[in-house]
Motif scaffolding. Structure first.
Motif, PDB file in Angstrom:
ATOM      1  N   GLY A 130      -3.873  10.694  -8.969  1.00 31.06           N
ATOM      2  CA  GLY A 130      -4.125   9.287  -8.715  1.00 31.06           C
ATOM      3  C   GLY A 130      -4.592   8.498  -9.926  1.00 31.06           C
ATOM      4  N   SER A 131      -5.421   9.142 -10.728  1.00 30.46           N
ATOM      5  CA  SER A 131      -5.928   8.484 -11.936  1.00 30.46           C
ATOM      6  C   SER A 131      -4.929   8.519 -13.081  1.00 30.46           C
TER       7      SER A 131
ATOM      8  N   VAL B 290       5.152   4.518  -8.618  1.00 26.42           N
ATOM      9  CA  VAL B 290       5.293   5.689  -9.481  1.00 26.42           C
ATOM     10  C   VAL B 290       6.732   5.729  -9.978  1.00 26.42           C
TER      11      VAL B 290
ATOM     12  N   THR C  63      -4.806   2.944  -0.312  1.00 27.20           N
ATOM     13  CA  THR C  63      -5.164   2.688  -1.703  1.00 27.20           C
ATOM     14  C   THR C  63      -4.398   3.641  -2.609  1.00 27.20           C
ATOM     15  N   PHE C  64      -3.521   3.073  -3.407  1.00 27.44           N
ATOM     16  CA  PHE C  64      -2.572   3.874  -4.166  1.00 27.44           C
ATOM     17  C   PHE C  64      -3.262   4.822  -5.133  1.00 27.44           C
ATOM     18  N   SER C  65      -4.331   4.375  -5.741  1.00 33.18           N
ATOM     19  CA  SER C  65      -4.986   5.180  -6.762  1.00 33.18           C
ATOM     20  C   SER C  65      -5.661   6.428  -6.201  1.00 33.18           C
ATOM     21  N   THR C  66      -5.756   6.523  -4.889  1.00 35.83           N
ATOM     22  CA  THR C  66      -6.350   7.721  -4.275  1.00 35.83           C
ATOM     23  C   THR C  66      -5.294   8.786  -3.984  1.00 35.83           C
TER      24      THR C  66
ATOM     25  N   ASN D  23       1.258  -0.311  -7.472  1.00 37.11           N
ATOM     26  CA  ASN D  23       1.459   0.673  -6.408  1.00 37.11           C
ATOM     27  C   ASN D  23       2.813   1.381  -6.551  1.00 37.11           C
TER      28      ASN D  23
ATOM     29  N   ARG E  35       2.815   6.210 -13.602  1.00 40.24           N
ATOM     30  CA  ARG E  35       2.465   5.358 -12.469  1.00 40.24           C
ATOM     31  C   ARG E  35       1.800   4.100 -12.966  1.00 40.24           C
ATOM     32  N   ASP E  36       1.928   3.062 -12.156  1.00 40.70           N
ATOM     33  CA  ASP E  36       1.242   1.805 -12.400  1.00 40.70           C
ATOM     34  C   ASP E  36       0.449   1.504 -11.132  1.00 40.70           C
ATOM     35  N   ASN E  37      -0.811   1.771 -11.157  1.00 40.80           N
ATOM     36  CA  ASN E  37      -1.628   1.601  -9.949  1.00 40.80           C
ATOM     37  C   ASN E  37      -1.776   0.138  -9.553  1.00 40.80           C
TER      38      ASN E  37
END
Length: 121
Positions: free
Chosen positions: A52-53, A78, A27-30, A76, A71-73
């Motif tokens: 991540g946020s 950066v 999970t990319f946002s983590t 996925n 980044r664009d979560n």
């Protein structure tokens, strides 16, 4: 986590490039995402990192005001927007991922393959 960096190339001094790094496998946002670089004959050095946020950023002094990490979560991915490039910015640029919550300049567990940036004078 697999990381794939792209966007490097040859640019004249004063020009701009945008590097991208696509991530998969977690999970990319983590993940805190970072950019590092290694110039010929030199050790790898930290450039910038983003939590991540997206709420916390860390930027090396030598690129402050010139490079911007984002980044664009949802994608996925950066990015590293590099403006006002200098010949001394010539290096292989690596993206990296860390499970740490904050964007430290160390402790990255996953690394991409690198993309070469060459800045001509």
């Amino acid at each position: 986590v697999q990381l794939q960096a792209s966007g490097g190339g040859l640019v004249q001094a004063g020009g701009s490039l945008r590097l991208s790094c696509a991530a998969s496998g977690r999970t990319f946002s983590t993940l805190t995402m970072g950019w590092f670089r290694q110039a010929p004959g030199k050790e790898r050095e930290f450039v910038s990192a983003l939590s991540g946020s997206g709420g916390s950023t860390n930027v090396a002094d030598f690129v402050k005001g010139r490079f911007t990490i984002s980044r664009d979560n949802a994608k996925n991915t950066v990015y590293l927007q590099m403006n006002s490039l200098k010949p001394e910015d010539t290096a292989v640029y690596y993206c990296a991922a860390s499970p740490k919550r904050l964007p430290y300049a160390y402790g990255y567990d996953y690394w991409g393959q690198g993309t070469l940036v060459t800045v001509s004078s």
